[in-house]
Design a protein around this motif. Sequence first.
Motif, PDB file in Angstrom:
ATOM      1  N   PHE A 120       0.834  -1.205   0.000  1.00 40.15           N
ATOM      2  CA  PHE A 120       0.000   0.000   0.000  1.00 40.15           C
ATOM      3  C   PHE A 120       0.870   1.257   0.000  1.00 40.15           C
ATOM      4  N   GLY A 121       1.842   1.300   0.913  1.00 34.59           N
ATOM      5  CA  GLY A 121       2.709   2.476   1.034  1.00 34.59           C
ATOM      6  C   GLY A 121       3.503   2.725  -0.238  1.00 34.59           C
ATOM      7  N   LEU A 122       4.033   1.627  -0.795  1.00 36.33           N
ATOM      8  CA  LEU A 122       4.845   1.716  -1.999  1.00 36.33           C
ATOM      9  C   LEU A 122       4.031   2.259  -3.175  1.00 36.33           C
ATOM     10  N   PHE A 123       2.833   1.682  -3.368  1.00 33.84           N
ATOM     11  CA  PHE A 123       2.016   2.083  -4.514  1.00 33.84           C
ATOM     12  C   PHE A 123       1.430   3.479  -4.334  1.00 33.84           C
ATOM     13  N   LEU A 124       1.067   3.818  -3.108  1.00 31.44           N
ATOM     14  CA  LEU A 124       0.532   5.163  -2.876  1.00 31.44           C
ATOM     15  C   LEU A 124       1.604   6.199  -3.190  1.00 31.44           C
ATOM     16  N   SER A 125       2.833   5.960  -2.711  1.00 29.20           N
ATOM     17  CA  SER A 125       3.880   6.960  -2.958  1.00 29.20           C
ATOM     18  C   SER A 125       4.234   7.026  -4.445  1.00 29.20           C
ATOM     19  N   MET A 126       4.297   5.848  -5.114  1.00 33.65           N
ATOM     20  CA  MET A 126       4.599   5.868  -6.550  1.00 33.65           C
ATOM     21  C   MET A 126       3.500   6.594  -7.320  1.00 33.65           C
ATOM     22  N   TYR A 127       2.261   6.365  -6.897  1.00 36.03           N
ATOM     23  CA  TYR A 127       1.128   6.999  -7.585  1.00 36.03           C
ATOM     24  C   TYR A 127       1.182   8.514  -7.437  1.00 36.03           C
ATOM     25  N   LEU A 128       1.442   8.985  -6.206  1.00 34.05           N
ATOM     26  CA  LEU A 128       1.504  10.435  -5.965  1.00 34.05           C
ATOM     27  C   LEU A 128       2.652  11.067  -6.744  1.00 34.05           C
ATOM     28  N   VAL A 129       3.804  10.395  -6.767  1.00 31.20           N
ATOM     29  CA  VAL A 129       4.951  10.916  -7.521  1.00 31.20           C
ATOM     30  C   VAL A 129       4.622  10.998  -9.014  1.00 31.20           C
ATOM     31  N   THR A 130       3.939   9.946  -9.530  1.00 28.01           N
ATOM     32  CA  THR A 130       3.558   9.923 -10.951  1.00 28.01           C
ATOM     33  C   THR A 130       2.657  11.097 -11.294  1.00 28.01           C
ATOM     34  N   VAL A 131       1.601  11.277 -10.482  1.00 31.78           N
ATOM     35  CA  VAL A 131       0.627  12.334 -10.774  1.00 31.78           C
ATOM     36  C   VAL A 131       1.283  13.701 -10.653  1.00 31.78           C
ATOM     37  N   LEU A 132       2.039  13.925  -9.577  1.00 30.78           N
ATOM     38  CA  LEU A 132       2.665  15.237  -9.377  1.00 30.78           C
ATOM     39  C   LEU A 132       3.727  15.525 -10.429  1.00 30.78           C
ATOM     40  N   GLY A 133       4.570  14.520 -10.700  1.00 32.01           N
ATOM     41  CA  GLY A 133       5.646  14.707 -11.682  1.00 32.01           C
ATOM     42  C   GLY A 133       5.102  15.049 -13.054  1.00 32.01           C
ATOM     43  N   ASN A 134       4.090  14.295 -13.483  1.00 29.41           N
ATOM     44  CA  ASN A 134       3.527  14.535 -14.814  1.00 29.41           C
ATOM     45  C   ASN A 134       2.727  15.835 -14.873  1.00 29.41           C
ATOM     46  N   LEU A 135       2.045  16.177 -13.767  1.00 29.09           N
ATOM     47  CA  LEU A 135       1.329  17.462 -13.714  1.00 29.09           C
ATOM     48  C   LEU A 135       2.304  18.625 -13.844  1.00 29.09           C
ATOM     49  N   LEU A 136       3.449  18.506 -13.166  1.00 27.56           N
ATOM     50  CA  LEU A 136       4.460  19.564 -13.243  1.00 27.56           C
ATOM     51  C   LEU A 136       4.947  19.759 -14.672  1.00 27.56           C
ATOM     52  N   ILE A 137       5.157  18.660 -15.384  1.00 30.02           N
ATOM     53  CA  ILE A 137       5.586  18.766 -16.793  1.00 30.02           C
ATOM     54  C   ILE A 137       4.519  19.505 -17.609  1.00 30.02           C
ATOM     55  N   ILE A 138       3.242  19.106 -17.421  1.00 29.18           N
ATOM     56  CA  ILE A 138       2.152  19.752 -18.173  1.00 29.18           C
ATOM     57  C   ILE A 138       2.099  21.248 -17.851  1.00 29.18           C
ATOM     58  N   LEU A 139       2.214  21.594 -16.552  1.00 31.56           N
ATOM     59  CA  LEU A 139       2.154  23.005 -16.137  1.00 31.56           C
ATOM     60  C   LEU A 139       3.359  23.775 -16.668  1.00 31.56           C
ATOM     61  N   ALA A 140       4.547  23.154 -16.597  1.00 33.09           N
ATOM     62  CA  ALA A 140       5.765  23.832 -17.078  1.00 33.09           C
ATOM     63  C   ALA A 140       5.647  24.121 -18.571  1.00 33.09           C
ATOM     64  N   VAL A 141       5.187  23.131 -19.333  1.00 33.46           N
ATOM     65  CA  VAL A 141       5.087  23.302 -20.781  1.00 33.46           C
ATOM     66  C   VAL A 141       4.030  24.346 -21.135  1.00 33.46           C
ATOM     67  N   SER A 142       2.885  24.295 -20.456  1.00 35.13           N
ATOM     68  CA  SER A 142       1.817  25.229 -20.835  1.00 35.13           C
ATOM     69  C   SER A 142       2.112  26.657 -20.370  1.00 35.13           C
ATOM     70  N   SER A 143       2.892  26.790 -19.284  1.00 36.45           N
ATOM     71  CA  SER A 143       3.118  28.147 -18.764  1.00 36.45           C
ATOM     72  C   SER A 143       4.302  28.850 -19.424  1.00 36.45           C
ATOM     73  N   ASP A 144       5.118  28.109 -20.176  1.00 36.41           N
ATOM     74  CA  ASP A 144       6.321  28.707 -20.756  1.00 36.41           C
ATOM     75  C   ASP A 144       6.216  28.762 -22.277  1.00 36.41           C
ATOM     76  N   SER A 145       6.197  29.965 -22.822  1.00 37.06           N
ATOM     77  CA  SER A 145       6.000  30.105 -24.271  1.00 37.06           C
ATOM     78  C   SER A 145       7.183  29.540 -25.073  1.00 37.06           C
ATOM     79  N   HIS A 146       8.369  29.437 -24.442  1.00 34.41           N
ATOM     80  CA  HIS A 146       9.518  28.845 -25.153  1.00 34.41           C
ATOM     81  C   HIS A 146       9.278  27.368 -25.446  1.00 34.41           C
ATOM     82  N   LEU A 147       8.389  26.765 -24.660  1.00 37.56           N
ATOM     83  CA  LEU A 147       8.175  25.322 -24.803  1.00 37.56           C
ATOM     84  C   LEU A 147       6.957  25.014 -25.662  1.00 37.56           C
ATOM     85  N   HIS A 148       6.407  26.042 -26.320  1.00 33.90           N
ATOM     86  CA  HIS A 148       5.260  25.774 -27.189  1.00 33.90           C
ATOM     87  C   HIS A 148       5.751  25.293 -28.560  1.00 33.90           C
ATOM     88  N   THR A 149       6.444  24.144 -28.523  1.00 34.31           N
ATOM     89  CA  THR A 149       6.976  23.543 -29.740  1.00 34.31           C
ATOM     90  C   THR A 149       6.382  22.138 -29.863  1.00 34.31           C
TER      91      THR A 149
END
Length: 319
Positions: A38-67
């Motif tokens: 439970f602990g292992l999967f919960l932490s992996m799941y949270l890292v997955t969601v947060l890590g990928n959300l950060l990528i989406i936010l970084a790309v959408s918020s930075d006009s240099h990355l609109h490629t």
Amino acid sequence: FFFPTSHLHHMRQGNDTPISEFLLLGLSEEPALQPLIFGLFLSMYLVTVLGNLLIILAVSSDSHLHTPMYFFLSNLSLVDICFTSTTVPKLLVNILTQRKIITYKGCITQIYFFILFGMLDNILLTIMAYDRFVAICHPLHYMVIMNPRLCGLLVLVSWIISGLNSLLQSIMVSQLSFCTDFEITHFFCEIKQVVQLACSDTFLNNMEMYFVTALLGAGPLTGILYSYSKIVSSICRIPSAQGKYKAFSTCASHLSVVSLFYGSVLGVYLSSAATQSSHSSAAASVMYTVVTPMLNPFIYSLRNKDIKRALKRFYGMAG
């Protein structure tokens, strides 16, 4: 959906009702291991969601990355969040409630979304290989070829192909009937295992699974290998070592993600072919269902100056 009939006396005492659920045996039936899993999967799941959300936010918020490259990357991150969310939350709920049940409808739904997002991952990685191929082999025409319309169209088509494929597969599973055996030695409704449990004829299902795997599995992989063979020969022609390194470094993250994805999927299928133990193949499939989506954001942000810059800028805006 219709529910095939079966007499589940120990689940519903006395009254004969049609089967409406399966048992997901999970990764281990050892009670002492449950909190750890439970602990292992919960932490992996949270890292997955947060890590990928950060990528989406970084790309959408930075006009240099609109490629194109980052447009596809943020799509991949979105798909990875959905892919992991198809299996892990259900596993966590089952461990918490100590019930191993998934409803029949829930199982079919899980099959649908698992195949949808798994296939999307596959096709997006192929589109990203094509994008790198154009960038390195036809750099002067890059912006003309990879125009916003084509990029949007490629993503749209990959959603349509994946959606139709998963619809077909889940409809075919829903046509099967199940009699006595309803235990799935896995932590999610893995289509191959569900088909094996059926007591009706599964010839069509198996043929279709092999056909789709060959077509939609080998097809994209061939595309990726072809793109990279062209990229490598193009890089070899670059005279300066610095130029070679620069060209290669734009592909390095994508190449790592592709190797991880295909390596783990192949590993699972080879290991399940070699050993008859379903628990070991369930453990192996954690690699591509949970670990790969979790590592993708790290691979892209660690190797990548643009993403690092965008994340810093994003923190600056948020902080």
